[in-house]
Design a protein around this motif. Structure first.
Motif, PDB file in Angstrom:
ATOM      1  N   HIS A 100       0.856  -1.186   0.000  1.00  0.00           N
ATOM      2  CA  HIS A 100       0.000   0.000   0.000  1.00  0.00           C
ATOM      3  C   HIS A 100       0.898   1.244   0.000  1.00  0.00           C
ATOM      4  O   HIS A 100       2.004   1.204   0.549  1.00  0.00           O
ATOM      5  CB  HIS A 100      -0.883  -0.026   1.264  1.00  0.00           C
ATOM      6  N   MET A 128       2.489  -6.757   3.508  1.00  0.00           N
ATOM      7  CA  MET A 128       1.032  -6.690   3.581  1.00  0.00           C
ATOM      8  C   MET A 128       0.518  -8.126   3.653  1.00  0.00           C
ATOM      9  O   MET A 128       0.823  -8.931   2.772  1.00  0.00           O
ATOM     10  CB  MET A 128       0.498  -5.983   2.330  1.00  0.00           C
ATOM     11  N   ASN A 185      -3.208  -8.601   0.064  1.00  0.00           N
ATOM     12  CA  ASN A 185      -3.128  -7.457  -0.841  1.00  0.00           C
ATOM     13  C   ASN A 185      -4.506  -6.883  -1.116  1.00  0.00           C
ATOM     14  O   ASN A 185      -5.452  -7.627  -1.389  1.00  0.00           O
ATOM     15  CB  ASN A 185      -2.442  -7.859  -2.147  1.00  0.00           C
ATOM     16  N   ASN A 186      -4.607  -5.559  -1.078  1.00  0.00           N
ATOM     17  CA  ASN A 186      -5.883  -4.875  -1.242  1.00  0.00           C
ATOM     18  C   ASN A 186      -6.404  -4.870  -2.669  1.00  0.00           C
ATOM     19  O   ASN A 186      -7.574  -4.564  -2.886  1.00  0.00           O
ATOM     20  CB  ASN A 186      -5.790  -3.432  -0.722  1.00  0.00           C
ATOM     21  N   GLU A 187      -5.594  -5.209  -3.655  1.00  0.00           N
ATOM     22  CA  GLU A 187      -6.052  -5.185  -5.040  1.00  0.00           C
ATOM     23  C   GLU A 187      -6.268  -6.567  -5.624  1.00  0.00           C
ATOM     24  O   GLU A 187      -7.226  -6.790  -6.349  1.00  0.00           O
ATOM     25  CB  GLU A 187      -5.067  -4.391  -5.903  1.00  0.00           C
ATOM     26  N   GLN A 223      -6.312  -5.304   5.435  1.00  0.00           N
ATOM     27  CA  GLN A 223      -7.277  -6.047   4.614  1.00  0.00           C
ATOM     28  C   GLN A 223      -7.728  -7.356   5.261  1.00  0.00           C
ATOM     29  O   GLN A 223      -8.812  -7.840   4.970  1.00  0.00           O
ATOM     30  CB  GLN A 223      -6.672  -6.358   3.237  1.00  0.00           C
ATOM     31  N   SER A 224      -6.904  -7.927   6.105  1.00  0.00           N
ATOM     32  CA  SER A 224      -7.230  -9.252   6.650  1.00  0.00           C
ATOM     33  C   SER A 224      -7.906  -9.207   8.012  1.00  0.00           C
ATOM     34  O   SER A 224      -8.612 -10.150   8.382  1.00  0.00           O
ATOM     35  CB  SER A 224      -5.968 -10.111   6.720  1.00  0.00           C
ATOM     36  N   LYS A 241     -12.199  -0.558   7.429  1.00  0.00           N
ATOM     37  CA  LYS A 241     -12.340  -1.814   6.683  1.00  0.00           C
ATOM     38  C   LYS A 241     -13.298  -2.784   7.372  1.00  0.00           C
ATOM     39  O   LYS A 241     -13.714  -3.770   6.777  1.00  0.00           O
ATOM     40  CB  LYS A 241     -10.976  -2.492   6.507  1.00  0.00           C
TER      41      LYS A 241
END
Length: 193
Positions: free
Chosen positions: A63, A110, A113-115, A144-145, A167
């Motif tokens: 990120h 990360m 992954n956010n994408e 994200q997790s 989130k």
């Protein structure tokens, strides 16, 4: 009375987060979000451990709240390794093993992954860190997790772990940083106690 009620809510939220992470409540500090948590973890580590080495490792798909910090530190003269990822967005453990040195003081990845949704093998990463650079701290961006996967920082050997409230449907502007007991980082702000 409002202050007392707010303090009760804050303590309860700290207890809930610590329970979800299976850590002690005193290991959780609140921040203004994932960006501040990531920045505090990275800048706090390099300032606290700069006499032990000048090498940092992250991945090429982090990120911006991590990549921009590492880019800034590189401009300041820190040695930075950006690990590439495979077609599934996962780092090659052999590349990490080659990159780790006695000068490495921080590895930051990360978790999810956010994408593209790739999940990094954090337990395997920690085993390599312990073997090749035991002086290095291990930071996980779990924005994200958190709330979606079972996260066990103590079991995984994670030193620092960032989360963000928005989130998991909390208001924007709320985050937290887990700091393993015994890990000392330098603050970003001074004088407020």
């Amino acid at each position: 009375r409002l202050g007392v009620n707010s303090e009760k809510i804050l303590k309860e939220q700290r207890r809930i987060i610590a329970g979800l992470l299976k850590v002690d409540e005193s290991d959780i500090i609140f921040t203004s979000g994932g960006t501040e948590s990531n920045n505090l973890a990275i800048f706090g580590t390099v300032r606290a451990k700069k006499r032990y080495g000048n090498h940092l490792i992250t991945t090429a798909i982090e990120h911006p709240s991590i990549l921009n910090v590492f880019d800034h530190l590189k401009e300041e003269g820190w040695s930075v390794t950006y690990l590439p990822v495979d077609k599934h967005g996962v780092i090659c453990l052999e590349e990490l093993e080659k990159a780790l040195t006695e000068e490495t003081i921080l590895v930051s990845v990360m978790h999810v992954n956010n994408e593209i949704g790739s999940i990094q093998p954090v337990e395997s990463i920690k085993r390599l860190i312990s073997k090749k650079a035991p002086q290095a701290l291990f930071h996980i961006d779990a924005v994200q997790s958190f709330g979606r996967l079972d996260i066990r920082p103590i079991e995984w050997g994670v030193d620092l772990l960032s989360i963000s409230g928005h989130k998991i449907h909390a208001p924007k502007g709320i985050g937290a940083l887990y700091i393993r007991k015994g890990v000392s980082i330098m603050p970003l702000q001074w004088g407020g106690g």
